[in-house]
Scaffold this motif. Structure first.
Motif, mmCIF file in Angstrom:
data_model
loop_
_atom_site.group_PDB
_atom_site.id
_atom_site.type_symbol
_atom_site.label_atom_id
_atom_site.label_comp_id
_atom_site.label_asym_id
_atom_site.label_seq_id
_atom_site.Cartn_x
_atom_site.Cartn_y
_atom_site.Cartn_z
ATOM 1 N N GLN A 1 0.822 -1.211 0.000
ATOM 2 C CA GLN A 1 0.000 0.000 0.000
ATOM 3 C C GLN A 1 0.856 1.261 0.000
ATOM 4 O O GLN A 1 0.587 2.207 -0.732
ATOM 5 C CB GLN A 1 -0.928 -0.013 1.230
ATOM 6 N N TYR B 1 -2.862 -1.426 -4.565
ATOM 7 C CA TYR B 1 -3.797 -0.893 -3.570
ATOM 8 C C TYR B 1 -4.648 -1.996 -2.971
ATOM 9 O O TYR B 1 -4.725 -2.137 -1.751
ATOM 10 C CB TYR B 1 -4.697 0.174 -4.190
ATOM 11 N N VAL C 1 -10.456 4.436 -2.447
ATOM 12 C CA VAL C 1 -9.413 4.472 -3.464
ATOM 13 C C VAL C 1 -10.037 4.418 -4.855
ATOM 14 O O VAL C 1 -9.671 5.184 -5.748
ATOM 15 C CB VAL C 1 -8.418 3.309 -3.247
#
Lengths: 492, 489
Positions: free
Chosen positions: B178, B216, B262
């Protein structure tokens, strides 16, 4: 009036206090004197940084002799920053030293300790502040000789062999450096670093300059414990008295790295160092090896001081890696980590000193149930450990951010991968301590109770600094960025 | 007080609470009073922000510039508002439940337990209100580290092993993947702010975009996307209140919430839909939905079964986000709320059964409904909601997810949702059926067993959350209206 002489005072004060410590005989008096002088040195370093930030580079002529003939103390943003690190750690560690030294060294040797400590501090500050290549060698030897004494004061008899080993390596390193200086003196006729920089450039890539560069780079790499020249470091840190481990881990290798930076960027210039001598790939490969191998060995150490010593080898890899990028972001990352690692390892080694003060051991078994027995000490280890891992809100995170950013910026994805792997290994060697300390019951009759406040407070000051500078990065990032720009701009 | 001040207050309350809990550690009653006061005041503060957000306000406040150009910044949008409400609201009920559970089981280190709980809520609120990815990451890690002592609460070999898995996966993925994704985003765009429509459009394209998405979604380990889901079953060694609030609501929902954030605010759902570089995500999410359900069927330990059920349900949210359609994204947001209330009910019931009877395995729970009728009924209600049957809240979120799949033209995922519902029936309802209609071995039914429910502190919260499942069915439209802005429609 005094303000103009701060560069000299920065060195002269600790230097003079060293023999005074011997004359004072009584440990308490020597402690008081060192304490005052160290804090004064810290104050001076703050003022120097202030002066540099306000008015640019300070050039101080020692004895009034003009450079390049006389010795010049030259303070710019880069070394003002390193001076601040060294002096701050010096002051915090000496504050802490009283009870720890009394227990671990004792036996009338305490004044000897304070004398060597002040000499070592003098040497480190001197290396940093001076603008003269030979003078660097002299101060390097002052700091090294005194640190051999400091390490040999350790309670374990293996401290003697560790110290001897360091002596051999340190001497080789310093000699190499001196040979390099000699060659460059032969080629340029000057010892003043600024002057040298001007005269080296027209010489181009002559064989003498290349040889000088190689000798200096290798010599300094030994002093900085860059893999694979690090083998003196683990034992030296592991068997030295706690105070000494903390002080050396947080300052000595940093100063050597500072000289490396100075040599690569200011004297030879980034173009020569990184394009002609292709230093970049060399530094990257070595530093990545340091990160991986250092972290890996750290995982398997039962002696926690040794574990953190190997972790230092890895962390030195981070700093050198940043330098190896030779970009503003990379050098900023390296310089930042210089500062940040001083905070982490300072905090961790001081916390281990508290552990030794109470239990007399730093093996991992001595930590069973430590969370209950010494809650503040253990919490300090967790705090420092989180910073070592690079959890956000700690300084370790800031270092990692810049190093990763630099890797991406240079398009070197594989380097980013290694940085991350090494961080993940840090999780392992830190978390095993947490498990033992909080999840294992204490053995019967294990000593418990906190170390004295005099020791705990400096430890916690450093731990909190890890968090403070992880959130408020204006000073550290600001100065490191400016310093990096200055270094890279200087050569172009 | 102005809205930005209220945000800061909401951040401060659980932290102050944690300190006070430690200070009050000597007196359990005072300590629990502090927990309650903290939870209630936090909820009050959070709720006071709702109507403004509903009317389109986006209160924001910046604290300190942590790196040049990067602030610690809080900004509330509907999704975060909803998450904050769920986490803080359920914390009140969970605190009551904790008192019943922890005292009945005479657990050790209760002060540490309550203090870490408050810090974990602090982390969850921070995740919910984060105004940029950097801030979100910081609180994400606060949540990871503060829940470790709760997972390892029992301090035995199993707790230690599970703690390793828990921390290893969550910290490892967040730092290893991440963080890289965040730095890459920062490098590519020069900002980490959450903006409607995303920030990456025009900065990255092609396979790199897909790679960034991969970093992600797997970097957000808390979303438990297979194969990085192992930490969630491992976390079940924790006391049940932890499993209930943290590993059915706060921690895991922080994960899928972050994935949603995100996709919606960093990438932009529309941008991903147009480029088609994120299409693989829906297949992984769909596979996780089904596989985790199958694994859940094999588990006899009730908490383990619920954990795998959670893994499956979390991927509903990811699936909704990965379809990149306005309706599916809103459906995913709704599912965070619906599943939270349903699953916490199920965990409350599992814990109540353990407290009252000491049973943890489903095969031992034959006839438990005769002894604990209220608890088992609540379990039934929660199960219906998780399955997605009316009149429970869970039916609506599934409905919107299915509509989203239809919009996207991915009819296969409607099938996935339906099959998954059937699997849910297969692994949740037998617990209820056996509990009511079977008899334990050696019981011939000649005498009626005495009713023995868990303590009131356990029983009342689980009744309230079960009632919540029902209530959500009727208030689903309000929730839909509230979340609609995140769909971009």
């Amino acid at each position: 009036m005094i303000a103009a002489h701060l560069p000299a005072l920065q060195i002269v004060l600790p230097l003079l206090s060293a023999p005074l410590c011997v004359l004072l005989v009584r440990a308490r008096l020597a402690y008081a004197l060192s304490l005052i002088v160290c804090w004064l040195a810290f104050a001076i370093s703050i003022m120097l940084l202030g002066q540099v930030l306000d008015g640019g580079v300070i050039s101080y002529r020692l004895g009034g002799w003009a450079p390049p003939w006389g010795i010049e103390y030259r303070v710019d943003l880069v070394n003002a920053y390193v001076l601040l690190i060294v002096a701050a750690i010096g002051a915090l560690v000496i504050t802490y030293a009283g009870p720890s030294v009394a227990r671990e060294i004792g036996g009338g040797r305490e004044t000897l300790f304070y004398t060597s400590y002040m000499l070592c501090l003098t040497g480190l500050l001197g290396v940093t502040i001076t603008g003269d290549a030979f003078n660097i060698f002299v101060f390097l030897e002052i700091s090294s000789l005194s640190s051999y004494i400091l390490i040999s004061l350790g309670t374990d008899r293996r401290a003697l062999t560790a110290s001897f080993r360091y002596l051999i390596f340190g001497t080789i390193g310093a000699t190499f450096f001196l040979i390099g200086v000699g060659l460059i003196y032969q080629a340029t006729g000057t010892l003043n670093l600024a002057d040298m920089a001007n005269r080296v450039e027209p010489l181009g890539a002559s064989r003498t300059v290349q040889a000088a560069f190689a000798f200096m780079a290798v010599g300094l790499a030994v002093k900085a414990a860059l893999f694979p020249l690090h083998s003196w470091l683990p034992n030296a840190y592991a068997y030295a008295p706690s105070v000494v481990s903390a002080f050396l881990a947080a300052t000595a290798t940093k100063v050597s790295i500072y000289v490396l930076i100075r040599t690569y960027f200011s004297v030879f210039g980034p173009e020569f160092s990184f394009e002609v001598m292709t230093l970049g790939p060399v530094l990257m490969v070595l530093s990545i090896a340091a990160m991986l191998i250092g972290s890996m060995i750290a995982i398997f150490q039962d002696d926690i001081k040794r574990s953190f010593a190997y972790s230092s080898v890895a962390q030195i890899g981070y700093m050198v890696l940043g330098i190896g990028f030779a970009t503003v972001l990379g050098v900023t990352g390296g310089m930042l980590h210089l500062f940040n690692h001083a905070l982490m390892k300072g905090a961790l080694f001081l916390a281990l000193g508290c552990l030794i003060w109470r239990t007399g051991s730093v093996s991992i078994t001595a930590m069973q149930g430590l969370g209950k027995r010494m809650p503040w000490t253990m919490a300090a280890i967790v705090g420092g450990g989180l910073s070592l891992i690079g959890v956000p809100l700690t300084v370790g995170f800031i270092s990692k951010w810049y190093l990763l950013l630099a890797a991406i910026d240079s398009g070197l994805w594989w380097v980013a991968v290694f940085i991350l792997i090494s961080s993940l290994m840090a999780i392992i060697y830190v978390w095993r301590l947490v498990e033992v300390a909080y999840l294992s019951p204490s053995p019967d009759g294990a000593p418990s109770g906190e170390a004295p406040l005099v020791m705990l407070i400096p430890t916690w000051v450093l731990v909190l600094a890890n968090f403070y500078f992880g959130v408020d990065t204006r000073v550290s990032v600001g100065v490191a960025t400016e310093a990096a720009k200055y270094l890279l701009g200087a050569g172009s | 007080m102005s809205a930005p001040d209220l945000i800061l207050l909401a951040m401060a309350i659980p932290l102050i609470g944690a300190v006070l809990i430690v200070l009050a550690g000597k007196s359990p009653n005072l300590r629990e009073t502090v927990t309650f006061a903290t939870a209630i005041s936090l909820f009050a503060v959070v709720v006071s922000l709702v109507s403004g957000v509903f009317h389109g306000e986006r209160p924001a406040v910046s604290l300190i510039e942590i790196l040049p150009g990067l602030d610690i910044r809080f900004e509330i949008e509907p999704l975060g508002m909803m998450f904050a409400c769920i986490a803080s609201g359920l914390w009140i009920l969970n605190s009551a439940y904790s008192i019943g559970y922890m005292r009945a089981k005479k657990e050790h280190a209760q002060t540490r337990f309550y203090a870490c709980f408050a810090i974990a809520i602090f982390g969850a609120i921070g995740v919910a209100t984060a105004g940029n990815m950097m801030t979100l990451f910081i609180f994400y890690e606060v949540l990871t580290v503060s829940t470790y002592p709760l997972v390892a609460h029992h301090q035995d070999a199993e707790a230690r092993r599970s703690g390793r898995v828990y921390l290893g996966i969550l910290l490892g993925t967040s730092i290893g993947l991440q963080l890289v994704a965040i730095i890459w985003t920062w490098f590519a765009t020069g900002t980490l702010d959450f903006r409607e429509g995303g920030i990456l459009n025009g900065h990255l394209e092609g396979p790199l975009l897909g790679l960034l998405l991969l970093l992600y979604v797997y970097g957000i380990g808390k979303a438990a996307l297979m194969p990085l889901h192992r930490w969630l079953p491992a976390a079940m060694v924790a006391p049940t209140p932890v499993s209930a609030l943290l590993h059915a609501v706060a921690v895991v929902k922080a994960g899928v919430f972050t994935v949603l954030k995100v996709i919606v605010y960093i990438f932009g759902a529309e941008f991903l839909r147009e480029t088609g570089t994120g299409d693989w995500l829906m297949y992984i999410a769909g596979a996780t939905v089904l596989l985790a359900s199958f694994v859940a069927m094999t588990k006899d330990n009730l908490k383990a079964r619920l954990a795998y059920s959670t893994v499956s349900q979390l991927s509903y949210v990811i699936l909704g986000a990965a379809l990149f359609m306005p309706l599916s994204v809103v459906g995913a947001g709704m599912h965070i709320a619906m599943h939270a209330v349903g699953k916490i009910t199920l965990f409350f019931c599992a814990g109540a059964i353990y407290v009252a009877s000491g049973k943890t395995e489903i095969s031992d729970m034959k006839g438990i409904g005769r002894v604990m009728p209220v608890t088992l009924f609540a379990f039934f209600v929660g199960a219906l909601s998780v399955i997605g049957l009316p009149p429970m809240g869970g039916s609506w979120s599934k409905y919107y997810l299915a509509l989203g799949a239809y919009d996207a033209g991915e009819l296969v995922f409607i099938g996935v949702l339906m099959v998954s519902s059937l699997l849910n029936v297969a692994y949740l309802l037998p617990v209820v059926g056996r509990g009511y209609f079977s008899r334990p071995a050696g019981d011939d039914g000649s005498e009626k067993p005495a009713i023995k429910e868990a303590p009131m502190f356990c029983l009342i919260p689980l009744c309230l959350t079960a009632f919540g499942c029902l209530a959500m069915f009727f208030y689903a439209d309000q929730l839909y209206q509230f979340l609609r802005p995140i769909g971009g429609g």
